[in-house]
Every structure is written in C-alpha cells, then in structure tokens.
Design a protein around this motif. Structure first.
Motif, PDB file in Angstrom:
ATOM      1  N   LEU A  59       3.925  16.919  -2.327  1.00  0.00           N
ATOM      2  CA  LEU A  59       5.063  16.007  -2.246  1.00  0.00           C
ATOM      3  C   LEU A  59       5.018  15.185  -0.966  1.00  0.00           C
ATOM      4  CD1 LEU A  59       7.829  18.402  -3.604  1.00  0.00           C
ATOM      5  CD2 LEU A  59       6.867  16.412  -4.778  1.00  0.00           C
ATOM      6  N   THR A  60       4.566  15.794   0.125  1.00  0.00           N
ATOM      7  CA  THR A  60       4.460  15.069   1.390  1.00  0.00           C
ATOM      8  C   THR A  60       3.443  13.933   1.277  1.00  0.00           C
ATOM      9  OG1 THR A  60       5.075  17.042   2.664  1.00  0.00           O
ATOM     10  CG2 THR A  60       3.928  15.293   3.846  1.00  0.00           C
ATOM     11  N   GLU A  61       2.297  14.233   0.649  1.00  0.00           N
ATOM     12  CA  GLU A  61       1.266  13.206   0.472  1.00  0.00           C
ATOM     13  C   GLU A  61       1.746  12.087  -0.445  1.00  0.00           C
ATOM     14  OE1 GLU A  61      -2.191  15.206  -0.928  1.00  0.00           O
ATOM     15  OE2 GLU A  61      -2.505  16.347   0.935  1.00  0.00           O
ATOM     16  N   ARG A  62       2.471  12.433  -1.485  1.00  0.00           N
ATOM     17  CA  ARG A  62       2.983  11.414  -2.406  1.00  0.00           C
ATOM     18  C   ARG A  62       4.004  10.523  -1.711  1.00  0.00           C
ATOM     19  NH1 ARG A  62       4.885  14.919  -7.378  1.00  0.00           N
ATOM     20  NH2 ARG A  62       5.768  12.932  -8.078  1.00  0.00           N
ATOM     21  N   LEU A  63       4.860  11.121  -0.911  1.00  0.00           N
ATOM     22  CA  LEU A  63       5.866  10.337  -0.199  1.00  0.00           C
ATOM     23  C   LEU A  63       5.208   9.402   0.809  1.00  0.00           C
ATOM     24  CD1 LEU A  63       8.813   9.700   0.331  1.00  0.00           C
ATOM     25  CD2 LEU A  63       8.885  11.612   1.953  1.00  0.00           C
ATOM     26  N   ALA A  64       4.183   9.896   1.528  1.00  0.00           N
ATOM     27  CA  ALA A  64       3.477   9.058   2.498  1.00  0.00           C
ATOM     28  C   ALA A  64       2.800   7.880   1.795  1.00  0.00           C
ATOM     29  CB  ALA A  64       2.452   9.891   3.256  1.00  0.00           C
ATOM     30  N   ALA A  65       2.185   8.133   0.636  1.00  0.00           N
ATOM     31  CA  ALA A  65       1.535   7.057  -0.112  1.00  0.00           C
ATOM     32  C   ALA A  65       2.558   6.033  -0.595  1.00  0.00           C
ATOM     33  CB  ALA A  65       0.769   7.637  -1.296  1.00  0.00           C
ATOM     34  N   LEU A  66       3.731   6.507  -1.004  1.00  0.00           N
ATOM     35  CA  LEU A  66       4.779   5.601  -1.452  1.00  0.00           C
ATOM     36  C   LEU A  66       5.296   4.745  -0.304  1.00  0.00           C
ATOM     37  CD1 LEU A  66       6.580   4.806  -3.885  1.00  0.00           C
ATOM     38  CD2 LEU A  66       8.199   6.549  -3.116  1.00  0.00           C
ATOM     39  N   GLU A  67       5.507   5.360   0.847  1.00  0.00           N
ATOM     40  CA  GLU A  67       5.996   4.623   2.015  1.00  0.00           C
ATOM     41  C   GLU A  67       4.998   3.538   2.425  1.00  0.00           C
ATOM     42  OE1 GLU A  67       8.779   4.662   3.584  1.00  0.00           O
ATOM     43  OE2 GLU A  67       9.777   6.419   2.773  1.00  0.00           O
ATOM     44  N   ALA A  68       3.706   3.816   2.281  1.00  0.00           N
ATOM     45  CA  ALA A  68       2.678   2.848   2.664  1.00  0.00           C
ATOM     46  C   ALA A  68       2.696   1.609   1.771  1.00  0.00           C
ATOM     47  CB  ALA A  68       1.300   3.509   2.612  1.00  0.00           C
ATOM     48  N   GLN A  69       3.315   1.706   0.600  1.00  0.00           N
ATOM     49  CA  GLN A  69       3.367   0.581  -0.339  1.00  0.00           C
ATOM     50  C   GLN A  69       4.686  -0.183  -0.265  1.00  0.00           C
ATOM     51  OE1 GLN A  69       2.527   2.136  -4.247  1.00  0.00           O
ATOM     52  NE2 GLN A  69       0.704   3.212  -3.563  1.00  0.00           N
ATOM     53  N   LYS A  70       5.533   0.145   0.704  1.00  0.00           N
ATOM     54  CA  LYS A  70       6.871  -0.429   0.771  1.00  0.00           C
ATOM     55  C   LYS A  70       6.844  -1.953   0.837  1.00  0.00           C
ATOM     56  CE  LYS A  70       9.164   0.650   4.429  1.00  0.00           C
ATOM     57  NZ  LYS A  70       9.978   1.459   5.392  1.00  0.00           N
ATOM     58  N   ASP A  71       6.020  -2.505   1.713  1.00  0.00           N
ATOM     59  CA  ASP A  71       5.971  -3.963   1.862  1.00  0.00           C
ATOM     60  C   ASP A  71       5.405  -4.620   0.613  1.00  0.00           C
ATOM     61  OD1 ASP A  71       7.046  -3.699   4.363  1.00  0.00           O
ATOM     62  OD2 ASP A  71       5.117  -3.842   5.419  1.00  0.00           O
ATOM     63  N   LEU A  72       4.359  -4.009   0.034  1.00  0.00           N
ATOM     64  CA  LEU A  72       3.767  -4.575  -1.181  1.00  0.00           C
ATOM     65  C   LEU A  72       4.771  -4.537  -2.324  1.00  0.00           C
ATOM     66  CD1 LEU A  72       1.389  -5.682  -2.784  1.00  0.00           C
ATOM     67  CD2 LEU A  72       0.625  -3.320  -3.150  1.00  0.00           C
ATOM     68  N   ALA A  73       5.504  -3.438  -2.436  1.00  0.00           N
ATOM     69  CA  ALA A  73       6.488  -3.313  -3.504  1.00  0.00           C
ATOM     70  C   ALA A  73       7.538  -4.412  -3.417  1.00  0.00           C
ATOM     71  CB  ALA A  73       7.162  -1.946  -3.438  1.00  0.00           C
ATOM     72  N   ALA A  74       7.981  -4.720  -2.205  1.00  0.00           N
ATOM     73  CA  ALA A  74       9.000  -5.760  -2.008  1.00  0.00           C
ATOM     74  C   ALA A  74       8.457  -7.161  -2.222  1.00  0.00           C
ATOM     75  CB  ALA A  74       9.607  -5.644  -0.619  1.00  0.00           C
ATOM     76  N   SER A  75       7.130  -7.343  -2.064  1.00  0.00           N
ATOM     77  CA  SER A  75       6.542  -8.685  -2.088  1.00  0.00           C
ATOM     78  C   SER A  75       6.487  -9.304  -3.461  1.00  0.00           C
ATOM     79  CB  SER A  75       5.118  -8.624  -1.506  1.00  0.00           C
ATOM     80  OG  SER A  75       4.227  -7.979  -2.406  1.00  0.00           O
ATOM     81  N   VAL A  76       6.685  -8.531  -4.534  1.00  0.00           N
ATOM     82  CA  VAL A  76       6.544  -9.093  -5.880  1.00  0.00           C
ATOM     83  C   VAL A  76       7.864  -9.613  -6.441  1.00  0.00           C
ATOM     84  CG1 VAL A  76       4.560  -7.614  -6.367  1.00  0.00           C
ATOM     85  CG2 VAL A  76       6.851  -6.842  -7.010  1.00  0.00           C
ATOM     86  N   ALA A  77       8.936  -9.598  -5.647  1.00  0.00           N
ATOM     87  CA  ALA A  77      10.225 -10.092  -6.115  1.00  0.00           C
ATOM     88  C   ALA A  77      10.239 -11.622  -6.124  1.00  0.00           C
ATOM     89  CB  ALA A  77      11.336  -9.559  -5.211  1.00  0.00           C
ATOM     90  N   PHE A  78      11.091 -12.206  -6.978  1.00  0.00           N
ATOM     91  CA  PHE A  78      11.298 -13.661  -6.920  1.00  0.00           C
ATOM     92  C   PHE A  78      11.792 -14.056  -5.541  1.00  0.00           C
ATOM     93  CE2 PHE A  78      11.740 -13.107 -11.584  1.00  0.00           C
ATOM     94  CZ  PHE A  78      10.834 -14.081 -11.999  1.00  0.00           C
ATOM     95  N   THR A  79      11.377 -15.237  -5.067  1.00  0.00           N
ATOM     96  CA  THR A  79      11.739 -15.663  -3.708  1.00  0.00           C
ATOM     97  C   THR A  79      12.920 -16.622  -3.688  1.00  0.00           C
ATOM     98  OG1 THR A  79      10.095 -17.461  -3.847  1.00  0.00           O
ATOM     99  CG2 THR A  79       9.415 -15.355  -2.829  1.00  0.00           C
ATOM    100  N   ASP A  80      13.437 -17.000  -4.872  1.00  0.00           N
ATOM    101  CA  ASP A  80      14.579 -17.931  -4.906  1.00  0.00           C
ATOM    102  C   ASP A  80      15.864 -17.148  -4.726  1.00  0.00           C
ATOM    103  OD1 ASP A  80      14.314 -16.705  -7.304  1.00  0.00           O
ATOM    104  OD2 ASP A  80      14.802 -18.444  -8.508  1.00  0.00           O
TER     105      ASP A  80
END
Length: 285
Positions: A264-285
């Motif tokens: 679970l610790t490794e999964r959480l760390a991997a998820l946290e590392a994708q935080k910026d990428l996850a946010a980047s796919v939203a519409f920008t308008d």
C-alpha cells in the motif's frame, strides 16, 4: 433489545470446514455454545465426524461443490428452513500456482468460481434474510493476496482482489441494516493451506525466472514462515463477530500486515508521483 453482538446463542454458516481454518472456526463456535452449519467438499463428507459426535445436533454438515451455483442455492435454502443464520463465513479456497500463460481456461474458471463467484452468491443469498431479521455478520476470508500481488499467482490474486472490492461495496449497501462485512487478512498459518495448492503444467520458458523460483519455494516451503496459530486466529474472528462495530478489514499476522503495508505504501507513492500529470489532462477553459 438483544443485538447480534450480545445474543447468547447464534447460528453460523461456514464453508470449507473439512480442515484448516474452517474446522478450527467451526470447533471454536461450537465450543462457545453456538450452532453451525458447516459445508465440506463431497469427497470429504466424513471429515467432521469427530465434532458431530461431540456436539450432536448443534453441528449440521452439508456436502457442497462451490462450483455448482444450483447446489449453493439448495444448501442455503435448506439451512434457512431450520432458522435464521446470524454469521456467514466464506472460508473455502485454494491457490492455483503457475504462470498465467500456463493456466488452462478450466483452471482459471475453477479458481475464480471458488474464490469469488461462490462467496458473491452466498453473500447475496443471505442478505435478504439478514435484513429481515435485523442484522448479521458476513466474514470473508481473504489475505495479503487481496492487497498485494506476486508472480505465479495471478488467478488467485484476481479472485482475492475481486472479493475485496465486492465486500467493500456491499458493506456500504447494507450497513444501515446492521449487516456488517469483514475481510479477514491472515498471514501464513499452520493450516496445511500449501498442501492444497494446485499447479499448472510447467513450461521451460518460466522454469528459471520469478515464476519458477516462487513455485519451487511453495512446493518446499520453510516451515518457520508459518507463524500464525489457527486457534488464535479463530478466536480473533469469533471475537470480531461480538464487536458491535467490526472493522472492514482485520489483519491477523505480523507477516501479512508487513506485506500489505509495503504494498500500500508503494502504491500510494506511485499515485502521488502522478499528481501533476493527473491534473494536466483537465480542460483549461
């Protein structure tokens, strides 16, 4: 009003009770004055004769093939005709060992039917009667394999991970009716579970990689890794059925807890590392 947690005598329905954790839990419940319907494989119909001699009509033994849904319905219907069931334990299970490429469709189907489909059908069958009687407890035997995964056990993990998601979802559906579901996450116990493992036909390509290494270890395990005392695990499971607010998951064994914590610790760390990428796919308008 008497609640399930403090009800003097309760009725259990336990699958896979011919040996291992199932027989230990059956005996523990009987020793505390409860009634148990215990299911065993058709080839093991006499496995609980000793307990029947000791506890008489407080133990009912049913032969049940968990890969036959019609038989599941028949046994549960017969059980409910004798009275309400307070606690259901989906305990039956085994592990298929080998590379996914080596597994036959029949082996995969049987593994998923036993570990996932049968517990789903059994859980579903008891929900309505438990709701009408004002509550109940459903215990799902899972393990570290429901929270982490390793090579050579893909079908086993598929069944366990599926059971975890199913249980967490259903738990939210029926909490208002005082039906509580708990996933038991034991570590390695001295129950003979390894002797019940089934193996794929080994192919040369996987003989020397991680699959072959894990297969070899499981076929000749170090006895010292089995640190869990089945009697203590049975007592802890019994105690959680007396808890008016039982946990969704109950880790029993420092080894299993360690494996799950790391995964679970490794999964959480991997998820946290994708935080910026996850946010980047939203519409920008």
């Amino acid at each position: 009003m008497t609640t399930l947690a403090d009800k003097a005598v309760r009725r259990w329905f336990i699958t896979g009770a011919s040996g291992g954790m199932g027989s230990r839990l059956t005996e523990h419940a009987l020793r505390h004055g409860d009634h148990v319907t215990a299911t065993v494989r058709p080839t093991e119909a006499e496995a609980l004769n000793g307990l029947r001699e000791t506890y008489g009509d407080r133990l009912t033994v049913e032969s049940l093939d968990l890969t036959r849904p019609a038989d599941i319905d028949t046994v549960i219907s017969r059980t409910l005709q004798s009275g309400p069931v307070d606690i259901v334990v989906n305990n039956a299970g085994y592990a298929l060992m080998g590379a996914a490429e080596e597994m036959t469709a029949e082996q995969i189907r049987d593994q998923i039917e036993v570990l996932l489909l049968a517990p789903m059908l059994i859980t579903r069958a008891f929900l309505k009667p438990m709701r009408k009687q004002g509550g109940g407890r459903i215990i799902q035997m899972s393990g570290a394999g429901g929270q982490m995964a390793m090579p050579a056990q893909s079908a086993y993990h598929a069944g366990r991970w599926g059971l975890e998601g199913f249980t967490e979802s259903v738990g939210g559906e029926v909490a208002d009716f005082d039906i509580r579901l708990t996933l038991i996450e034991p570590g390695a116990m001295r129950t003979g579970f390894n002797s019940a493992m089934r193996y794929t036909t080994e192919t040369g390509a996987y003989r020397t990689n991680a699959v072959g290494q894990i297969r070899g270890f499981m076929q000749n395990p170090d006895p010292s890794i089995f640190t869990g005392d089945p009697a203590k695990v049975a007592a802890a499971i019994y105690d959680t059925t007396r808890d008016p607010n039982p946990p969704l998951r109950l880790a029993l064994g420092a080894d299993g807890l360690h494996l799950m914590h790391n995964a679970l610790t490794e999964r959480l760390a991997a998820l946290e590392a994708q935080k910026d990428l996850a946010a980047s796919v939203a519409f920008t308008d």
